[in-house]
Enzyme design. Structure first.
Site, PDB file in Angstrom:
ATOM      1  N   ASP A 100      -0.641  -3.917  -9.001  1.00  0.00           N
ATOM      2  CA  ASP A 100      -1.962  -4.275  -8.774  1.00  0.00           C
ATOM      3  C   ASP A 100      -2.825  -2.741  -8.433  1.00  0.00           C
ATOM      4  O   ASP A 100      -2.768  -2.183  -9.185  1.00  0.00           O
ATOM      5  CB  ASP A 100      -2.007  -4.982  -7.352  1.00  0.00           C
ATOM      6  N   ASP A 159      -0.637  -3.444  -3.331  1.00  0.00           N
ATOM      7  CA  ASP A 159      -1.281  -2.244  -3.572  1.00  0.00           C
ATOM      8  C   ASP A 159      -0.405  -1.101  -2.803  1.00  0.00           C
ATOM      9  O   ASP A 159       0.180  -1.527  -1.821  1.00  0.00           O
ATOM     10  CB  ASP A 159      -2.772  -2.295  -3.108  1.00  0.00           C
ATOM     11  N   ASP A 186      -6.882  -0.082  -2.046  1.00  0.00           N
ATOM     12  CA  ASP A 186      -7.889  -1.088  -1.670  1.00  0.00           C
ATOM     13  C   ASP A 186      -8.655  -0.924  -0.225  1.00  0.00           C
ATOM     14  O   ASP A 186      -7.901  -0.753   0.552  1.00  0.00           O
ATOM     15  CB  ASP A 186      -7.351  -2.467  -1.875  1.00  0.00           C
ATOM     16  N   ARG A 199     -11.775   1.754 -12.458  1.00  0.00           N
ATOM     17  CA  ARG A 199     -11.803   1.736 -10.798  1.00  0.00           C
ATOM     18  C   ARG A 199     -11.639   2.922 -10.257  1.00  0.00           C
ATOM     19  O   ARG A 199     -10.615   3.062  -9.496  1.00  0.00           O
ATOM     20  CB  ARG A 199     -10.955   0.538 -10.515  1.00  0.00           C
TER      21      ARG A 199
END
Length: 444
Positions: free
Chosen positions: A263, A224, A267, A322
């Site tokens: 990815d 990430d 996060d 997301r």
């Protein structure tokens, strides 16, 4: 009203708003005001999170490296210098100023390849016609194509990850500062500020093929742009997150599946807490922001009662999904602008035990895309979604979702009321204000 007509209407209305530009200036300047006792208004590197500015202002607040001694202020322009500045011993406040774009993979993916690794050999060995789709690659020996891929991936992992210590401010200098191909690890620390950087998503040079992932198998990637892992009091402000030169649309397919080399962009996982993400741009990405990374009971034991995060005045543009997907946390999402592209799937993922509050946001959806898609139910969890506008009209996002997707009925009422907010704008003003203030290079 069509999207094009609404854009015209919104533009005229925004232009007619007396004082709207002043409002942009006052709001963005507010993020530059230090908390009491930390007044550094002329030096953005020493600015701290204002009081009541989202979850990161809870308790002790977030000051990063504001009080750094002169010898703990570093200006860097290479990846080696950046990592060295973060590695300087101790947790006394530090400031790392990034000058220009720093490329963590300047020598290319080939520099990480283990001796003997060959991608064509990998494709030949694990082609579904010969390998099948019933067995994963976890038991493959070290000298196999998968073993050599693992060794290559470990080399990249060690190289492109940078660990951020407690009491640190990382800030871009000027309008063109950024990190390319890097993964910022904010792991197990407290009190971190990251501002005014363009993050070009790291490209996984060695994705793994998993024949058992789904009906057809899948390519799975790591890295990430930024990970907040078990950390507290983190402020991410005026950054731009993008896939840049490596969009998914340019990726090839192998074994009939997209060769996925990205990815997430951000996060927030493993018991992280008290995070504010403000005035950022998240763009051109698929799986953008994940809060809580698993439904498992072992993960739940770590995440319950944590993952408190605020998103405000961010632009989410041309994303697939997301933005964010939430498990467990009390997450406050207000005054953001969501601009959907042709591959749009959803914005808010309502996951296990999530407590999502989404209010006073604006959504711009293409013709033919229903507001029912904004919310996606993954697990049974109540959500608050009030005072939002879609293409210039007030929309009850829960009601329209439940009416059009009755098999995924959502319950209203997240069970808590956010109090840590800056000035809340009416949703109609959000596109103009966010459009003029969000992203790297716009820090005042």
């Amino acid at each position: 009203m069509s999207t094009s007509r609404w854009h015209e209407h919104a533009t005229k209305r925004a232009a007619a708003l007396v004082g709207c530009t002043a409002l942009v200036l006052s709001l963005t300047a507010a993020t530059a005001q230090a908390r009491p006792g930390h007044h550094h208004p002329r030096d953005t590197a020493r600015q701290t999170l204002p009081a009541n500015d989202g979850w990161a202002s809870h308790g002790t607040g977030t000051t990063g490296g504001a009080d750094a001694a002169r010898e703990r202020v570093f200006t860097v322009s290479t990846w080696a210098e950046f990592k060295a500045a973060l590695a300087v011993e101790g947790t006394a406040p530090r400031i790392v100023k990034v000058k220009g774009t720093i490329d963590a993979v300047s020598e290319g993916c080939e520099a990480f390849a283990a001796p003997g690794y060959d991608f064509d050999a990998y494709l030949e060995k694990y082609a579904p016609e010969s390998w099948g789709r019933e067995t994963d690659l976890s038991d493959e020996p070290d000298d196999s194509p998968e073993g050599l891929r693992r060794a290559s991936a470990e080399r990249q992992d060690r190289s492109i990850k940078a660990s951020v210590p407690s009491n640190t401010t990382i800030i871009g200098v000027g309008r063109d500062a950024g990190l390319k191909g890097a993964s910022l690890q904010i792991k197990g620390v407290d009190n971190v500020i990251v501002r005014n950087l363009t993050f070009e998503s790291p490209v996984d040079c060695f994705p793994q093929w998993d024949p058992t992932d789904g009906d057809k198998g899948n390519w799975n990637s790591e890295y990430d742009s930024a990970v907040v892992y078990g950390s507290t009091h983190v402020w991410l402000d005026h950054n731009t997150f993008t896939d840049g030169e490596h969009p998914d649309s340019a990726a090839p397919t192998y074994f009939g599946m997209l060769y996925q080399q990205h990815d997430g962009q951000l996060d927030i996982v493993k018991g992280a807490d008290y995070v504010t993400a403000s005035w950022n741009v998240f763009t051109e990405h698929d799986k953008t922001i994940l809060i809580g990374n698993s439904d498992s009971e072992s993960t739940a034991a770590v995440d319950r009662g944590h993952l408190k995060t605020t998103f405000h005045h961010n632009l989410f543009k041309d994303l697939v999904e997301r933005a964010p997907r939430v498990r467990f946390g009390q997450v406050d999402v207000y005054n953001n602008h969501f601009v959907a592209g042709e591959d749009y799937s959803y914005s808010f993922g309502v996951g296990k035990e999530s407590q999502l509050v989404a209010e006073h946001n604006a959504f711009t959806l293409p013709d033919g895309v229903s507001p029912a898609k904004v919310l996606k139910k993954w697990s049974e969890a109540p959500v608050t979604a009030a005072h939002n506008r879609v293409n210039g009209r007030s929309v009850d996002l829960i009601a329209v979702h439940n009416a059009q997707i009755p098999d995924e009925t959502l319950q209203s009422g997240a069970g808590w009321t956010p109090t840590l907010r800056t000035k809340v704008l009416p949703a109609w003003a959000v596109p103009f204000v966010v459009g003029h203030g969000a992203g790297a290079g716009r820090l005042r």
